[in-house]
Design an enzyme around this catalytic site. Structure first.
Site, PDB file in Angstrom:
ATOM      1  N   LYS A 217      -5.599   5.550  11.146  1.00 34.84           N
ATOM      2  CA  LYS A 217      -5.428   5.236   9.715  1.00 34.84           C
ATOM      3  C   LYS A 217      -5.783   3.798   9.377  1.00 34.84           C
ATOM      4  CE  LYS A 217      -0.544   4.018   9.749  1.00 34.84           C
ATOM      5  NZ  LYS A 217       0.748   4.609  10.086  1.00 34.84           N
TER       6      LYS A 217
ATOM      7  N   ARG B 299      12.685   4.877   6.998  1.00 35.30           N
ATOM      8  CA  ARG B 299      11.519   5.409   6.302  1.00 35.30           C
ATOM      9  C   ARG B 299      11.669   6.925   6.398  1.00 35.30           C
ATOM     10  NH1 ARG B 299       5.302   3.986   7.893  1.00 35.30           N
ATOM     11  NH2 ARG B 299       5.591   5.869   9.132  1.00 35.30           N
TER      12      ARG B 299
END
Ligand SMILES: *Cc1c(COP(=O)(O)O)cnc(C)c1O
Length: 365
Positions: free
Chosen positions: A36, A131
């Protein structure tokens, strides 16, 4: 050279992948290469595969599509939690995904059944970074419900640390992951293939021998792309940090006061940055800006050059003490941190150029 330009040393990335794969293999851990940070670039992914990586993971379906279109045929995992609105694409494009919501897992199961496939699910556990992840107390009921869904397979248990809050992997939280995995195994009579404990923040714990033996999978991006661990951004021994360099061109170079003249209010980004009064300095105006890079994680290669600030399309550098006198048309070189790399890879204005090996690039610098 067309500027601004991101020069990408595929040989250095391959080298880093090899060093990381070897280190983790010594501890019985398989590594998925995370692309990514490089926007799913197929050439960069291929460099990882040449370095010994066998599976890849990315947070964006667009990047995963790009990897497949670029001829990558290894298993691909979606790292970001799937969106309910996008389940068909997740099942069509990926082998596996990380998950934490039962409604999403149920939708994946329905879609996989419809397509006649089984989608692998790695359940993420919340271990403190706050998260993504299922809270430990909710994990057993979650698994219980999930095991009734025929279109998905519980491939493993994972956790993600050090991304939102900088929580460091420790023997404590890693052991907690293993204990939860073993509880699932004994309670439901199954064996989890993957215990996915780490991203690049786990390197120090791993090398110090503090990783529980059952942890057998890691998802590694930055350590391969930039050659560092991510709790203190220390260069990792045996990896190279010269993987990416950014080149930008001087559009204006003039001696000007270092302190702004006149009454001051907000700048282009609503900030009021402080300026030291250092008298007149030679300032270079470069053709790269906040639309292309994260200025905070950009470092001039020449230690005599300092970044003063940036707007959307310009970066201002103090070149008074540059090693070589700077002039209009000259190209300055920068190293990139993770934020700068993400932005530069994403910016359509930054040209990407691949090179192999340090030598050819050193000559260009
Ligand atoms: C981005 C990401 C990774 C890779 O992190 P690095 O620090 O680049 O190694 C691993 N796992 C998840 C869930 C991620 O989102």
């Amino acid at each position: 050279m067309i500027t601004p330009c991101l020069s990408i040393d595929l040989g250095a990335i391959e080298h880093n992948a090899q060093a990381i794969v070897r280190l983790f293999a010594e501890h019985g851990i398989a590594v998925s290469g995370v692309t990514k940070g490089a926007c799913g670039d197929p050439e960069i992914a291929k460099a990882m595969l040449r370095g010994g990586i066998e599976t890849l993971a990315d947070s964006r379906l667009e990047n995963i599509a790009q990897l497949r279109d670029g001829g990558i045929d290894v298993p691909l995992t979606l790292l970001r939690l799937p969106a309910l609105s996008n389940i068909a694409e997740v099942v069509a494009r990926t082998n596996a995904s990380l998950n934490s919501e039962i409604d999403v897992v149920a939708a994946l199961s329905d879609e996989a059944e419809r397509c006649g496939v089984v989608h692998d699910v790695v359940l993420m556990v919340e271990l403190g970074d706050l998260r993504e992840g299922i809270c430990p107390n909710d994990l057993m009921p979650f698994v219980d419900r999930m095991l009734d869904l025929p279109g998905v397979r519980l491939a493993g248990l994972g956790t993600n640390l050090a991304c939102l809050a900088g929580v460091v992997p420790s023997p404590d939280n890693m052991t907690q992951l293993v204990v939860l995995a073993e509880e699932i195994e004994s309670k439901f009579g199954l064996e989890l293939e993957l215990i996915s404990g780490m991203n690049s923040s786990g390197l120090e714990l791993l090398a110090a021998g503090g990783m529980p033996a059952r942890v057998n999978h890691a998802r590694i991006g930055e350590a391969i792309l930039l050659g560092c661990e991510t709790t203190h951004r220390r260069p990792w021994p045996g990896t190279r940090q010269d993987t990416f360099l950014l080149y930008a061109e001087i559009l204006e170079c003039k001696r000007k006061p270092s302190h702004p003249l006149g009454e001051r209010a907000e700048d282009a980004f609503g900030q009021r940055p402080p300026f030291d009064n250092r008298g007149e300095r030679v300032r270079a105006l470069l053709n790269v800006g906040r639309e292309d890079v994260d200025i905070g994680s950009l470092t001039p290669l020449d230690p005599g050059i300092a970044i003063v600030g940036a707007s959307s399309g310009y970066l201002v550098a103090d070149v008074t003490e540059a090693t070589d006198a700077a002039a209009v048309g000259d190209v300055l070189t920068f190293r990139l941190g993770y934020g700068a790399l993400l932005a530069a890879m994403t910016s359509t204005y930054v040209k990407k150029r691949f090179c192999k090996g340090h030598k050819s690039r050193a000559a260009e610098v």
